[in-house]
Motif scaffolding. Sequence first.
Motif, PDB file in Angstrom:
ATOM      1  N   LEU A  45       0.828  -1.202   0.000  1.00 60.36           N
ATOM      2  CA  LEU A  45       0.000   0.000   0.000  1.00 60.36           C
ATOM      3  C   LEU A  45       0.860   1.250   0.000  1.00 60.36           C
ATOM      4  N   SER A  46       0.241   2.378  -0.233  1.00 59.55           N
ATOM      5  CA  SER A  46       0.922   3.664  -0.181  1.00 59.55           C
ATOM      6  C   SER A  46       1.351   3.971   1.245  1.00 59.55           C
ATOM      7  N   VAL A  47       2.471   4.698   1.383  1.00 59.81           N
ATOM      8  CA  VAL A  47       2.944   5.053   2.723  1.00 59.81           C
ATOM      9  C   VAL A  47       1.928   5.915   3.462  1.00 59.81           C
ATOM     10  N   SER A  48       1.077   6.604   2.733  1.00 56.27           N
ATOM     11  CA  SER A  48       0.067   7.436   3.387  1.00 56.27           C
ATOM     12  C   SER A  48      -0.901   6.588   4.204  1.00 56.27           C
ATOM     13  N   VAL A  49      -1.122   5.344   3.779  1.00 53.32           N
ATOM     14  CA  VAL A  49      -1.992   4.440   4.547  1.00 53.32           C
ATOM     15  C   VAL A  49      -1.379   4.174   5.917  1.00 53.32           C
ATOM     16  N   GLY A  50      -0.061   4.075   5.968  1.00 48.47           N
ATOM     17  CA  GLY A  50       0.617   3.906   7.249  1.00 48.47           C
ATOM     18  C   GLY A  50       0.398   5.100   8.155  1.00 48.47           C
ATOM     19  N   LEU A  51       0.436   6.304   7.585  1.00 50.67           N
ATOM     20  CA  LEU A  51       0.201   7.513   8.375  1.00 50.67           C
ATOM     21  C   LEU A  51      -1.231   7.537   8.902  1.00 50.67           C
ATOM     22  N   TYR A  52      -2.184   7.130   8.051  1.00 52.00           N
ATOM     23  CA  TYR A  52      -3.578   7.098   8.492  1.00 52.00           C
ATOM     24  C   TYR A  52      -3.747   6.107   9.659  1.00 52.00           C
ATOM     25  N   THR A  53      -3.008   4.983   9.590  1.00 51.21           N
ATOM     26  CA  THR A  53      -3.124   3.949  10.623  1.00 51.21           C
ATOM     27  C   THR A  53      -2.521   4.412  11.944  1.00 51.21           C
ATOM     28  N   ALA A  54      -1.545   5.314  11.863  1.00 52.71           N
ATOM     29  CA  ALA A  54      -0.941   5.866  13.081  1.00 52.71           C
ATOM     30  C   ALA A  54      -1.686   7.105  13.567  1.00 52.71           C
ATOM     31  N   PHE A  55      -2.871   7.342  13.031  1.00 54.33           N
ATOM     32  CA  PHE A  55      -3.637   8.543  13.386  1.00 54.33           C
ATOM     33  C   PHE A  55      -4.981   8.166  14.018  1.00 54.33           C
TER      34      PHE A  55
END
Length: 577
Positions: A45-55
């Motif tokens: 997945l896109s790295v942005s998905v990781g940021l969303y998951t840490a939010f």
Amino acid sequence: MTQPAHASRSSDQTETGLRPDVIAGLTAAAVVIPKAMAYATVAGLSVSVGLYTAFIPMIVYAILGTSRVLSVSSTTTLAILVAAQLALVVPDGNPSGLVVATATLTALTGVLLVAASVLRLGFVANFISAPVLTGFKAGIGLVIVLDQVPKLFGIHITKDGFFRDVLSVAQHLPESSVLTLAIGGVALIVLLAMERLWPHSPAPLAVVGAGIAVSWLVGLSAGGVATVGHIPQALPSLTLLDLGLVMQLLPGAIGIALMSFTETIAAGRAFALPSDPPIRSNRELLATGAANLSGALFGAMPAGGGTSQTAVVRAVGGRTQKASLVTAAASAATMLVLAPALGLLPHAVLAAIVIVYSIGLIQPLEFAAIRKVRTMEFGWALAAFLGVLVFGTLQGIVAAIILSLLGLASQAANPRVHVIGRKRGEDVLRPLSPEHPDDETFDGLLILRPEGRLFFANAEQVGDRVRELVAQYKPRVLMLDLSRVFDIEYSALLVMMEGERRFAEAGVTVWLAGLNPDVLNYIRSSGLADHLGTDRMFTNARIGISRYLEVPAPDQRNSDANERGVRSNGQDGLKPA
């Protein structure tokens, strides 16, 4: 206007109370955010998905969870499980399809966790034994490391199972990008060195920052080094779900939900202080379920409690879930401010981060410790490990659960039956053992002590073992010490009553001792207590022994009491026929 003294003190106390959590939250963010981006790439997945998951998930858990310091976002194990499931439903890797499938998978995981909470299934987390989990995680660790090796070398392979992928990587090594390998190799060495010298440090943040700086200064993308690329500079937007994918995603979601909950409980318990409130499993199910369900609506991947990031929070003095709120705020700031810079980050740097923090899943010393204590459970760990490598991650977790349940069933179905003796010169009853050759037995009396719950699955095995020992020792009186039996089921009662009848026909009298209140009630309800009478049922085995020694044996009525009772184990006492 002068502020009252008590108000000033209250303000000081609030500041003092917030400061440790703020520091812990920012420090954790330096570790969590780079790793969350890296784990998103593991899932394809896109790295942005990781940021969303840490939010979003982190905020929801902070509100509902029972752990004071648990940090919730993506983890290595969940990332590889998600990758396997997404590959099944979106085999072409279409970006828009991945977004919808990820949101649906995360929402389904959340629904399963919430449903399990409503049904009070928190105990299910204990169904995966520690040895099996050790093997499963080691297998996952190897799979993740192999998955990142092509990114580290700048090569591309078609994934076709662990062992075929190993051969494919070996065949493509001559095509490696020297520049990509240099970037990834340096990142790997720096991370390993920093973790060794400064555990739980913001090493990932330092490596990410250095990677972005080098990429910008040298123009790595133009030199053929793969980079993250465009990241939307905004907070996550509402993501739609595809209910048509539910049946396809359900098997994988069950495994992901179980692993999310297992990791969350394990991390929460590992870092709980004696003064902390207890970790409540059913409330944790609700908290992680709600975290996943809400995260799904904003594009997050499945989340769970992370051990390493929670260790950072605890190590730097975090006290409450305010630290997680600070980490979530840092994730939001990253999305709003640093997104363009993150687009310059080389994939090789993210691969190095994943490798360093996945190696910890492989614990050879833990395998050795299991083997030293329990050879059988070492076999389970090894089977779970190989199951992941041979059959895949999702099938591996199913195999891990089945192995744990089979292990539980095997132990329950084969309880031990000990022959009991008495320590010479002391009022201590214990199983006969070569280590205690001088323990006393009693001529004509055989004391057997079964252990565990007696029920339909083990009743015949226990009955067979008792008959074998009676045939071996040929006693006049068989005393069953049931002090270690906490429950007895109807099938076991039938076996016991039939055994008593057969022993009576063979001239062996059966006594019972040490019945707990529940077992005693079942014995009474079955009619066996009335049949035996009070002179053949005793509060404990010691009273039964005293009673036996008071009653002369038929062929010893004129002998001295001491001569007719106590003998040495292995000498003149009760011996195998």
